[in-house]
Design a protein around this motif. Structure first.
Motif, PDB file in Angstrom:
ATOM      1  N   LEU A  73      60.928  22.597  44.789  1.00  0.00           N
ATOM      2  CA  LEU A  73      59.971  23.613  44.646  1.00  0.00           C
ATOM      3  C   LEU A  73      58.639  22.833  44.732  1.00  0.00           C
ATOM      4  O   LEU A  73      57.603  23.548  45.250  1.00  0.00           O
ATOM      5  N   ASP A  74      58.483  21.672  44.226  1.00  0.00           N
ATOM      6  CA  ASP A  74      57.224  20.982  44.144  1.00  0.00           C
ATOM      7  C   ASP A  74      56.781  20.679  45.699  1.00  0.00           C
ATOM      8  O   ASP A  74      55.615  21.103  46.130  1.00  0.00           O
ATOM      9  N   ARG A  75      57.702  20.162  46.767  1.00  0.00           N
ATOM     10  CA  ARG A  75      57.444  20.365  48.032  1.00  0.00           C
ATOM     11  C   ARG A  75      56.869  21.648  48.740  1.00  0.00           C
ATOM     12  O   ARG A  75      56.177  21.649  49.505  1.00  0.00           O
ATOM     13  N   ARG A 104      49.989  37.058  33.487  1.00  0.00           N
ATOM     14  CA  ARG A 104      50.527  38.317  33.632  1.00  0.00           C
ATOM     15  C   ARG A 104      51.170  38.599  34.829  1.00  0.00           C
ATOM     16  O   ARG A 104      50.559  39.354  35.671  1.00  0.00           O
ATOM     17  N   PRO A 105      52.322  37.899  35.014  1.00  0.00           N
ATOM     18  CA  PRO A 105      52.883  38.059  36.580  1.00  0.00           C
ATOM     19  C   PRO A 105      53.671  39.475  36.728  1.00  0.00           C
ATOM     20  O   PRO A 105      53.856  39.904  35.856  1.00  0.00           O
ATOM     21  N   ASP A 106      53.561  39.916  38.079  1.00  0.00           N
ATOM     22  CA  ASP A 106      53.909  41.177  38.577  1.00  0.00           C
ATOM     23  C   ASP A 106      54.774  40.679  39.717  1.00  0.00           C
ATOM     24  O   ASP A 106      54.594  39.549  40.303  1.00  0.00           O
ATOM     25  N   PRO A 107      55.549  41.566  40.326  1.00  0.00           N
ATOM     26  CA  PRO A 107      56.424  41.222  41.412  1.00  0.00           C
ATOM     27  C   PRO A 107      55.546  40.996  42.841  1.00  0.00           C
ATOM     28  O   PRO A 107      55.951  40.440  43.675  1.00  0.00           O
ATOM     29  N   THR A 108      54.293  41.243  42.536  1.00  0.00           N
ATOM     30  CA  THR A 108      53.396  40.834  43.716  1.00  0.00           C
ATOM     31  C   THR A 108      52.549  39.719  43.715  1.00  0.00           C
ATOM     32  O   THR A 108      52.056  38.916  44.624  1.00  0.00           O
ATOM     33  N   THR A 109      52.727  38.939  42.567  1.00  0.00           N
ATOM     34  CA  THR A 109      52.120  37.626  42.334  1.00  0.00           C
ATOM     35  C   THR A 109      52.760  36.736  43.144  1.00  0.00           C
ATOM     36  O   THR A 109      53.775  36.459  43.195  1.00  0.00           O
ATOM     37  N   GLU A 110      51.727  35.914  43.693  1.00  0.00           N
ATOM     38  CA  GLU A 110      51.944  34.851  44.504  1.00  0.00           C
ATOM     39  C   GLU A 110      52.824  33.672  43.610  1.00  0.00           C
ATOM     40  O   GLU A 110      52.405  33.168  42.617  1.00  0.00           O
ATOM     41  N   LEU A 111      53.810  33.345  43.868  1.00  0.00           N
ATOM     42  CA  LEU A 111      54.679  32.308  43.437  1.00  0.00           C
ATOM     43  C   LEU A 111      54.210  31.000  43.111  1.00  0.00           C
ATOM     44  O   LEU A 111      54.139  30.172  42.198  1.00  0.00           O
ATOM     45  N   ALA A 112      53.300  30.723  44.251  1.00  0.00           N
ATOM     46  CA  ALA A 112      52.559  29.219  44.253  1.00  0.00           C
ATOM     47  C   ALA A 112      51.553  29.213  43.195  1.00  0.00           C
ATOM     48  O   ALA A 112      51.392  28.269  42.601  1.00  0.00           O
ATOM     49  N   LYS A 113      51.066  30.299  42.557  1.00  0.00           N
ATOM     50  CA  LYS A 113      49.897  30.529  41.723  1.00  0.00           C
ATOM     51  C   LYS A 113      50.787  30.304  40.211  1.00  0.00           C
ATOM     52  O   LYS A 113      50.173  29.511  39.532  1.00  0.00           O
ATOM     53  N   ILE A 114      51.778  30.974  40.268  1.00  0.00           N
ATOM     54  CA  ILE A 114      52.614  30.741  38.856  1.00  0.00           C
ATOM     55  C   ILE A 114      52.839  29.276  38.858  1.00  0.00           C
ATOM     56  O   ILE A 114      52.998  28.551  37.618  1.00  0.00           O
ATOM     57  N   TYR A 115      53.591  28.905  39.783  1.00  0.00           N
ATOM     58  CA  TYR A 115      53.922  27.437  39.908  1.00  0.00           C
ATOM     59  C   TYR A 115      52.976  26.430  39.409  1.00  0.00           C
ATOM     60  O   TYR A 115      53.252  25.541  38.626  1.00  0.00           O
TER      61      TYR A 115
END
Length: 531
Positions: free
Chosen positions: A305-307, A386-397
Motif C-alpha cells: 500500500l505504501d508503494r 470525514r471520508p465518503d465513497p468518493t474520497t481519494e484513498l491516497a489522501k486518507i492513506y
C-alpha cells in the motif's frame, strides 16, 4: 456481514494415535499367535540369521530405553508430521500438470480452480475452455486425491467470490463454467489475443461498495492469490466496475504489469497458459504468512500500500508546498520577522498526531466537538477526517500513515487501520451490540498488523438507545440475546439505530494512555519526530 462457522481441520496427532494403537495391537497378536510353534526349524534358522544381521546394524539402539519398534514408529510419526505440516502450509492446486484442472473446495470461504495448458475464454457462454492434446494425461485432479478420468469432457462450476458460505450474496455472483475437453482436429475457439502470462479471474460484485468488503473480500485475497506471480499476471474481472478500477488502480499496478480485462465486456477469445479462478482468503483483514510463498505477511501487504500511494502523495505534497511558498511570499510584507520565527518554532515541535474518523447519522459521536477540544488540551495535534465513497484513498492513506493515534466508532471505515504504521495506536469505540464484530473484524487484525489496539466498550448510558428502551429491556441489558435473533435485528437496532455520546471523563483515561505511549515512542525514537 454475517457470522459463519469456521472450517475445522483435523487435530495434529489424531492419526498418529490411531497408528500407535494399531501397531501395538499388531505386536501383541504377533507375540501371542503361536507362530513360532507352527514354523519349521529351517525357517526358524533363517529368521535367526536375519535377526543377527539386524542386531549388528541396530546395535546402538537395542540398548537404549526405547525398543527397536518404537524407534521405527517414532521415525514414521516424524515423517507423517512433516507431511501433514507441508499439506497445511502449501495451498492445494498450487502446482498441477499441464492439461489438467484442479479445484480446491475445502475452504468455507471460497472455491479455487486452476487450469493449466491451452486455456481459452468464451465470455458469451461464461465459459473457460481447457483443450487437452491427444497424448495428455488425466483431465482432472481432485483435492481429495488424484482421480484418473476418461478422456471425455470435464466440467466444473465456480463463482469467484470469497463469501461462499453466504448464499444470499453468492446468488448475485456470476458463475463460470470451466470445461476441459480433447483438442479434436482444431475444432475450438481461435485465439484473438494470446497472452504469455497467467490470469486470475475474480468478481468485483457482491458487497463491493463497502470499503471493508472491498479490502477483505477483494483486494487482500487478490494480493494473497497473485503476489507470487511478481506482477507477471493478468486480472480478468467479472462484474467489472470502472469506478472500482479508478479507486484501486494504484494497488492493482503494484500487483500486475498489465491492464485488467472486463470478462463480460470483452468478447474476444483470450488465450492463457494458466488461469486461476477465484481468490484465496485467510481471515478477516489479514495475511497468514505461514500460507504464503516467501512468508509474506500483513506488514508486507501494508508495504505494498505504501508503494502504491506514495507517488500520488508526493504529488499532493508538491502542490501544497507550492501553495505554501506563494502564501509565504505574500505574508513577508505583512508579518514581522518575530511572528515568522514563532510560526517556524511551532512547526518544529512534533506533537503526537490524532486522527478522528468522523461519522454522520448512525453511530456518530454526538459530542465530537468536545472530544476534539479535550484531545487538543491533552496535547494532540487533531485532524478530523470525514471520508465518503468518493474520497481519494491516497489522501486518507496520507493522513493515517502520518498519524500516531486513530479514533473511530465501529464500522466499515475502521478498515483504514490498515493505513497506519505498525506501533501506532488504534482506539475503536464499540457501541452496544457490536462487541464480537468489533473484535473479530478490526481488533484482532489490528494487533496482527502490530498496532496497539484499545477497544472502548461504551456503557449503556453512552448510547442513544438508553433513552429509547426501558433499563431492563434486553436491548440494553443483554445485547447478545438480541444479536442472536439474526442480522436483521443487529443491523436495525445496533448499527442503524444508535449514536454515541462519549463519557469524556471515562474516555479521557484511554486517550491519556495513548498520548503517553506515543510520547514515549517519539522520545525513544527521535527519527519519528520528522515523520
Amino acid at each position: 456481514m454475517g457470522r459463519y462457522q469456521r472450517h475445522h481441520q483435523w487435530r495434529k496427532g489424531e492419526k498418529h494415535t490411531e497408528d500407535d494403537e494399531e501397531s501395538q495391537t499388531f505386536l501383541m497378536e504377533f507375540a501371542n499367535s503361536g507362530y513360532y510353534k507352527r514354523t519349521s526349524p529351517k525357517l526358524l534358522y533363517l529368521l535367526f540369521l536375519s535377526f543377527l544381521s539386524c542386531s549388528f546394524i541396530l546395535a546402538p539402539h537395542l540398548f537404549s530405553t526405547n525398543t527397536t519398534f518404537s524407534l521405527f514408529y517414532s521415525t514414521m510419526v516424524e515423517n507423517e508430521g512433516l507431511a501433514a505440516e507441508m499439506d497445511v502450509n502449501i495451498p492445494l492446486c498450487s502446482s498441477i500438470a499441464n492439461g489438467t484442472i484442479c479445484c480446491d473446495r475445502s475452504s468455507i470461504r471460497s472455491d479455487i480452480c486452476v487450469m493449466k495448458g491451452d486455456v481459452r475464454t468464451h465470455s458469451a457462454s461464461s465459459s473457460i475452455f481447457l483443450y487437452r492434446s491427444k497424448d495428455g494425461s488425466s483431465l482432472k485432479n481432485y483435492v481429495a486425491g488424484v482421480v484418473e478420468e476418461s478422456e471425455e469432457l470435464e466440467h466444473e462450476k465456480v463463482k469467484p467470490y470469497t463469501r461462499k458460505w453466504e448464499t444470499s450474496v453468492m446468488d448475485t455472483i456470476d458463475e463460470l463454467q470451466l470445461i476441459a475437453k480433447k483438442d479434436t482436429l482444431g475444432m475450438h475457439h481461435q485465439c484473438d489475443v494470446e497472452h504469455d502470462v497467467p490470469a486470475v479471474f475474480f468478481s468485483t460484485g457482491g458487497y463491493t461498495g463497502n470499503v471493508y468488503h472491498e479490502f477483505n473480500d477483494g483486494i487482500m485475497p487478490l494480493y494473497i492469490t497473485s503476489q507470487h506471480f511478481n506482477k507477471k499476471v493478468i486480472f480478468v474481472m467479472l462484474d467489472y466496475h470502472t469506478w472500482w478500477i479508478t479507486k484501486y488502480g494504484d494497488i492493482l499496478s503494484q500487483l500486475s504489469d498489465y491492464p485488467p480485462i472486463d470478462f463480460s465486456g470483452d468478447k474476444r477469445t483470450h488465450c492463457f497458459p494458466e488461469v486461476t479462478v477465484g481468490l484465496r482468503i485467510h481471515d478477516e483483514l489479514t495475511v497468514d504468512s505461514s500460507l504464503m510463498e516467501g512468508n509474506m505477511g500483513i506488514v508486507d501487504f501494508r508495504n505494498l500500500l505504501d508503494r502504491a500511494y506514495w507517488p500520488r502523495i508526493r504529488s499532493l505534497i508538491q502542490d501544497e508546498e507550492r501553495e505554501a511558498q506563494e502564501k509565504l511570499s505574500a505574508s513577508l510584507t505583512s508579518e514581522s520577522p518575530l511572528e515568522i520565527e514563532n510560526e517556524v518554532q511551532e512547526h518544529q515541535v512534533r506533537k503526537p498526531k490524532l486522527v478522528i474518523i468522523s461519522r454522520n447519522g448512525s453511530r456518530a459521536i454526538t459530542n465530537e466537538n468536545l472530544l476534539v477540544k479535550m484531545a487538543e488540551e491533552i496535547g494532540f495535534e487533531v485532524n478530523v477526517l470525514r471520508p465518503d465513497p468518493t474520497t481519494e484513498l491516497a489522501k486518507i492513506y496520507r493522513a493515517l500513515n502520518a498519524s500516531d493515534v486513530m479514533i473511530g466508532v465501529h464500522g466499515a471505515a475502521m478498515t483504514h487501520f490498515l493505513f497506519m504504521k505498525p506501533g501506532s495506536v488504534f482506539i475503536q469505540v464499540v457501541p452496544l451490540g457490536t462487541v464480537w464484530a468489533a473484535e473479530e473484524y478490526y481488533g484482532e487484525p489490528a494487533r496482527k498488523l502490530g498496532l496497539k489496539y484499545i477497544g472502548y466498550q461504551i456503557l449503556t448510558r453512552e448510547s442513544s438507545l438508553y433513552d429509547k428502551y426501558e433499563k431492563d429491556d434486553p436491548v440494553l441489558r443483554d445485547p447478545k440475546s438480541v444479536t442472536k435473533m439474526g442480522w436483521e435485528y443487529t443491523k436495525k437496532i445496533y448499527l442503524d439505530g444508535q449514536t454515541v455520546r462519549l463519557d469524556l471523563g471515562r474516555f479521557r483515561k484511554r486517550l491519556v494512555r495513548a498520548y503517553d505511549y506515543m510520547n514515549h515512542r517519539l522520545n525513544k525514537h527521535p527519527h519519528l519526530h520528522s515523520q
